[in-house]
Write a protein that holds these residues in place. Structure first.
Motif, PDB file in Angstrom:
ATOM      1  N   ASP A 171       0.807  -1.213   0.000  1.00 23.74           N
ATOM      2  CA  ASP A 171       0.000   0.000   0.000  1.00 23.74           C
ATOM      3  C   ASP A 171       0.845   1.269   0.000  1.00 23.74           C
ATOM      4  O   ASP A 171       0.482   2.270  -0.615  1.00 23.74           O
ATOM      5  CB  ASP A 171      -0.928   0.019   1.224  1.00 23.74           C
ATOM      6  CG  ASP A 171      -2.077  -0.972   1.100  1.00 23.74           C
ATOM      7  OD1 ASP A 171      -2.164  -1.656   0.052  1.00 23.74           O
ATOM      8  OD2 ASP A 171      -2.879  -1.066   2.044  1.00 23.74           O
ATOM      9  N   LYS A 226      -5.513   3.543  -2.594  1.00 29.68           N
ATOM     10  CA  LYS A 226      -4.187   3.349  -2.001  1.00 29.68           C
ATOM     11  C   LYS A 226      -3.109   4.068  -2.807  1.00 29.68           C
ATOM     12  O   LYS A 226      -2.136   4.578  -2.236  1.00 29.68           O
ATOM     13  CB  LYS A 226      -3.861   1.860  -1.863  1.00 29.68           C
ATOM     14  CG  LYS A 226      -3.464   1.131  -3.130  1.00 29.68           C
ATOM     15  CD  LYS A 226      -2.990  -0.287  -2.816  1.00 29.68           C
ATOM     16  CE  LYS A 226      -2.450  -0.996  -4.045  1.00 29.68           C
ATOM     17  NZ  LYS A 226      -1.949  -2.360  -3.731  1.00 29.68           N
ATOM     18  N   ASP A 259      -0.956   7.002  -1.139  1.00 24.49           N
ATOM     19  CA  ASP A 259       0.488   6.813  -1.151  1.00 24.49           C
ATOM     20  C   ASP A 259       1.178   8.012  -1.803  1.00 24.49           C
ATOM     21  O   ASP A 259       2.210   8.502  -1.311  1.00 24.49           O
ATOM     22  CB  ASP A 259       0.833   5.528  -1.905  1.00 24.49           C
ATOM     23  CG  ASP A 259       2.272   5.093  -1.725  1.00 24.49           C
ATOM     24  OD1 ASP A 259       2.924   5.547  -0.768  1.00 24.49           O
ATOM     25  OD2 ASP A 259       2.747   4.280  -2.550  1.00 24.49           O
TER      26      ASP A 259
END
Length: 211
Positions: free
Chosen positions: A80, A135, A139
């Motif tokens: 992730d 994700k 991120d």
């Protein structure tokens, strides 16, 4: 001529960037998980087998270089926080080797409210991206935070939909919703990325490059 530490050189954009860097006369140290995926050989190319999530591999790649080009990204089954954790390793290696500048590739879904003026379509695309790939967006945002706090000369280059079309040789440098469109060829994106090695105009900014 500078030596570049390249992360993500086996991806579609990374391969374009690697070829262009070598053509322009740069020495390149490229960290790749699978060297077999990198068909290119060159006297000025050093390939290092390893992983961006392994601090020792990253340190070996950054050592004796002048600038970092980071174009690695998420693939199927990626952790992730791949970009954030990989960037942390890169920054630690940069501190150790006293490398000051990093150019990192991200997508248009990463917001930059200081300069962006997203239109309705831009907002819709971001909404869909947050639903479809949360994700990746989370991120990207976290990796921006890590870079912003790093004390380095960082540039985050953002791009829209990437194509494998032929190089056009021209593009626009803007912000989401400002002097921007919805796509760019990887060959032209690579041209913009390699320009940032010598150009400090966008240090501590998030330019958006498109047609």
């Amino acid at each position: 001529m500078k030596t570049i530490a390249l992360f993500g050189g086996t991806g579609q954009t990374g391969r374009e960037l690697l070829s262009l860097a070598l053509t322009r006369g740069y020495d390149v140290k490229a960290l790749v998980r699978n060297p077999a995926k990198l068909s290119q050989t060159h006297p000025r190319l050093q390939v290092i087998a390893g992983d961006v999530l392994n601090p020792a591999d990253v340190a070996a790649t950054v050592a004796s270089t002048d600038v970092v080009l980071s174009v690695f990204g998420h693939g199927k089954g990626s952790p992730d926080w791949l970009q954030t954790d990989g960037t942390k390793n890169i920054l630690a290696a940069m501190r150790e080797s006293r490398v000051k500048k990093i150019i990192s590739l991200s997508g248009g879904g990463l917001p930059y409210p200081e300069k962006d003026e997203p239109k309705f379509a831009d907002k819709a695309i971001r909404f869909i991206m947050n639903l479809a790939m949360p994700k990746v967006i989370h991120d990207a945002v976290a990796h921006h935070g890590v870079l912003a706090a790093s004390g380095t000369d960082w540039i985050i280059v953002r791009a829209p939909r990437l194509t494998n079309d032929a190089k056009q040789g021209h593009y626009r440098e803007g912000w989401v919703g400002v002097n921007a469109s919805t796509k760019i060829a990887r060959a032209d994106l690579a041209e913009f990325l390699i320009k940032q090695v010598e150009d400090d105009r966008y240090v501590h900014q998030l330019p958006f490059v498109s047609y």
